[in-house]
Design a protein around this motif. Sequence first.
Motif, short mmCIF file in Angstrom:
data_model
loop_
_atom_site.label_atom_id
_atom_site.label_comp_id
_atom_site.label_asym_id
_atom_site.label_seq_id
_atom_site.Cartn_x
_atom_site.Cartn_y
_atom_site.Cartn_z
N PRO A 1 0.79 -1.24 0.00
CA PRO A 1 0.00 0.00 0.00
C PRO A 1 0.82 1.29 0.00
CG PRO A 1 -0.01 -1.02 2.18
CD PRO A 1 0.70 -1.96 1.27
N THR A 2 1.99 1.28 0.65
CA THR A 2 2.79 2.51 0.78
C THR A 2 4.27 2.13 0.73
OG1 THR A 2 2.95 2.30 3.18
CG2 THR A 2 1.09 3.61 2.32
N LEU A 3 5.12 3.13 0.57
CA LEU A 3 6.55 2.84 0.60
C LEU A 3 7.00 2.30 1.97
CD1 LEU A 3 9.23 2.80 -0.90
CD2 LEU A 3 9.61 5.14 -0.17
N PRO A 4 6.59 2.95 3.09
CA PRO A 4 7.01 2.37 4.38
C PRO A 4 6.60 0.91 4.53
CG PRO A 4 6.09 4.56 4.71
CD PRO A 4 5.87 4.22 3.26
N ALA A 5 5.44 0.55 3.95
CA ALA A 5 4.98 -0.84 4.07
C ALA A 5 5.86 -1.80 3.27
CB ALA A 5 3.53 -0.95 3.60
N VAL A 6 6.40 -1.36 2.15
CA VAL A 6 7.21 -2.28 1.33
C VAL A 6 8.71 -2.20 1.65
CG1 VAL A 6 5.53 -2.21 -0.55
CG2 VAL A 6 7.55 -0.73 -0.66
N LEU A 7 9.09 -1.23 2.52
CA LEU A 7 10.53 -1.05 2.80
C LEU A 7 11.21 -2.30 3.34
CD1 LEU A 7 11.36 2.52 4.19
CD2 LEU A 7 12.16 1.42 2.09
N PRO A 8 10.60 -3.03 4.29
CA PRO A 8 11.30 -4.23 4.79
C PRO A 8 11.60 -5.22 3.66
CG PRO A 8 9.50 -3.62 6.27
CD PRO A 8 9.36 -2.75 5.05
N ARG A 9 10.63 -5.40 2.76
CA ARG A 9 10.84 -6.32 1.65
C ARG A 9 11.92 -5.80 0.70
NH1 ARG A 9 7.03 -10.05 -1.01
NH2 ARG A 9 7.86 -10.53 -3.08
N LEU A 10 11.88 -4.48 0.45
CA LEU A 10 12.90 -3.89 -0.43
C LEU A 10 14.30 -4.06 0.17
CD1 LEU A 10 13.69 -2.06 -2.89
CD2 LEU A 10 13.43 -0.12 -1.34
N ARG A 11 14.41 -3.79 1.48
CA ARG A 11 15.73 -3.91 2.14
C ARG A 11 16.25 -5.34 2.07
NH1 ARG A 11 13.85 -0.07 7.03
NH2 ARG A 11 14.42 1.91 6.07
N LYS A 12 15.33 -6.30 2.26
CA LYS A 12 15.74 -7.70 2.16
C LYS A 12 16.24 -8.01 0.75
CE LYS A 12 15.56 -12.14 3.66
NZ LYS A 12 15.93 -12.91 2.50
N ALA A 13 15.51 -7.52 -0.24
CA ALA A 13 15.90 -7.77 -1.64
C ALA A 13 17.25 -7.14 -1.95
CB ALA A 13 14.82 -7.22 -2.57
N LEU A 14 17.46 -5.90 -1.44
CA LEU A 14 18.74 -5.23 -1.69
C LEU A 14 19.87 -5.97 -0.97
CD1 LEU A 14 17.59 -1.50 -1.30
CD2 LEU A 14 18.36 -2.60 -3.42
N GLY A 15 19.59 -6.42 0.25
CA GLY A 15 20.61 -7.13 1.02
C GLY A 15 20.99 -8.46 0.38
N ASP A 16 20.00 -9.11 -0.25
CA ASP A 16 20.25 -10.42 -0.88
C ASP A 16 20.85 -10.29 -2.27
OD1 ASP A 16 19.15 -11.56 1.33
OD2 ASP A 16 17.20 -12.03 0.41
N ALA A 17 20.80 -9.08 -2.83
CA ALA A 17 21.18 -8.90 -4.24
C ALA A 17 22.66 -9.19 -4.45
CB ALA A 17 20.85 -7.48 -4.69
N ALA B 1 18.27 6.16 -1.99
CA ALA B 1 19.07 6.28 -0.76
C ALA B 1 19.22 4.90 -0.09
CB ALA B 1 18.41 7.27 0.20
N GLU B 2 18.14 4.13 -0.06
CA GLU B 2 18.21 2.78 0.51
C GLU B 2 19.22 1.92 -0.26
OE1 GLU B 2 16.71 1.19 3.04
OE2 GLU B 2 15.56 2.92 3.74
N ALA B 3 19.17 2.04 -1.59
CA ALA B 3 20.04 1.21 -2.43
C ALA B 3 21.51 1.60 -2.23
CB ALA B 3 19.63 1.36 -3.89
N LEU B 4 21.78 2.90 -2.20
CA LEU B 4 23.17 3.35 -2.02
C LEU B 4 23.69 2.91 -0.66
CD1 LEU B 4 22.91 6.97 -3.52
CD2 LEU B 4 23.96 4.96 -4.60
N ALA B 5 22.82 3.01 0.36
CA ALA B 5 23.23 2.59 1.71
C ALA B 5 23.51 1.08 1.74
CB ALA B 5 22.16 2.96 2.73
N ALA B 6 22.81 0.33 0.88
CA ALA B 6 23.01 -1.12 0.84
C ALA B 6 24.21 -1.51 -0.03
CB ALA B 6 21.74 -1.80 0.31
N GLY B 7 24.84 -0.50 -0.63
CA GLY B 7 26.05 -0.78 -1.40
C GLY B 7 25.83 -0.96 -2.89
N VAL B 8 24.63 -0.65 -3.38
CA VAL B 8 24.39 -0.71 -4.83
C VAL B 8 25.15 0.44 -5.49
CG1 VAL B 8 22.62 -0.56 -6.63
CG2 VAL B 8 22.12 -1.76 -4.48
#
Lengths: 346, 200
Positions: B80-96, B116-123
């Motif tokens: 429904p919102t970005l905050p709601a999907v952030l945990p899933r996005l962070r997991k995907a970025l961390g696993d990438a 910003a999330e992606a850069l922080a995750a090292g993308v």
Amino acid sequence: MTLRFNDETFRGDYTYHNSAAAVRRFPFPFDQDSYMYSVNIEPHRPTRAGSVFEHRFDVDEHYVAEMQDRAITLADDPLRCQSLPHMELAGWDFLELVMVCKSEDYPDMFTLHRDGDRWHWINRPLGIDQRFTFMDTSTLPCGPLEYIGRQTQGDHALLDQREGNLWMDAGIVTSQADWSLDFNIGMNFFEWHAPVPKAHELGIFQRALKFLTNVQQGKPSRRLNWTMTVNPRLDTSPENYHKWGPEKRTITPENVGAKQYLRVELQSFYRLPRSNALVFPIRCYLISLEDLVTVPKWGRRFHRVLRDLPDELAEYKGFAVNRSMIVDYLARFDDGAETSAGIFPD
Amino acid sequence: MAGTAFTPSILSRPVYAGLVSRGATPAIMLAEGEGALALMALADHDPAVMGHAHIIHIPAGTGHGAALQALGPAMYHEGPTLPAVLPRLRKALGDAHMGTALYIAGTEGVIGQVTAEALAAGVAAGAISTEHHGGAARRMQCVHCKGITEDVVTDPFICSHCGLSLFVRDHFSRRLGAFQGVCVDAETPGQIPAMQEIRP
């Protein structure tokens, strides 16, 4: 060298003042009667005994009071000192650079003993006597950048070099001309300079970056930059703009000579040996107009520079609102005589 | 269509060049609202891009969900919102793994935060492709109190945290995913200019 440290403030009652000797050694930034941006970089080597260019890290009569002002600002806002995780090594490089330079240049004030990684640092003006293990942060009261930054006049940015660019990834910034470390940390050279008008079109930043990415160990460089500040305030940060902003509107024709300051930054650039980062010290010097015009050459020249400055630059440097009062005041000290070349008094 | 055309501005202001296929590599795709159209155009141009794609979709009132699923991504999720999907996005970025492509399409606030999330995750910045769709609303950080105000559509605006009236700068932090807001009446307290609508 015997130095007496001023008892003075950079906020509130603003008791900051320059001695006659400090006025004479002020780094007046204009070497001709007009100003436009340029890549005015020169080697940072000892120049003119007694001048601010004599030593690598100039220590002057404002040292102790400036460090007290920095402590106030950091207590109020710890985000003024930040370091991204990969910049710890550059912080140690910087600490070493300052301790070595100051103990060599001012042996009466600073002493550094090194026995392998067991170091002993004595800072007499600030009453500090610290034994610690080099590269072991747990042996210092705070990280190396903050530790030595609290003992070194000027702001300090640590710039990581990668991808052919420089990245502002750490800094201690409490005497800035209206920019935010907290907002700019992590930006590259072009991004953090983005708000500067005209200079991009002139190719200034492309050339400056090319120069800076080639700075070599042991061959530091320097340049002067300037702006205008009402009252001798070090913390002209955007964070506190709503607190110091009203002071900008207190200038009158009667008080402009005393309250309006020329703010000069002595910027230098050093390559750091282990991290290959650059440290970018930005040292701020403040002088009231009434002190500045005691050097006749400076009074004449500063009048001409400000009278002829493009409006855009006066706007960017934040003094457009007071410009006519400043120029009218300085005009009284410009008799139209020729000025000599260079920045130093006649 | 390569998304919204913005007025040229300073160098820290992000530009969104439009989604460009990086081929049949693993990909994370985040589409918000009309940004779904950008993913459809991308798949239309290069169908191979969907084979290893993980689509995260925030409909934001639009009805493109079925069309996105029909593109045949390896994974599809709607939130429904970005905050709601952030945990899933962070997991995907961390696993990438190295070489994973990131495609982001939507409004400026969403692009900024996901970047910003992606850069922080090292993308690496070069692995991120972006396209702007939707209104000109901005995500603003108050330089004074540090609070973020989402969906700012006027200049000046009132900080939703400290209440100061702030003007909207073009200076942008990729780390924060936000533009900078600065007190508009700092020098003359109370003298606040009329609000103007922000334009692209």
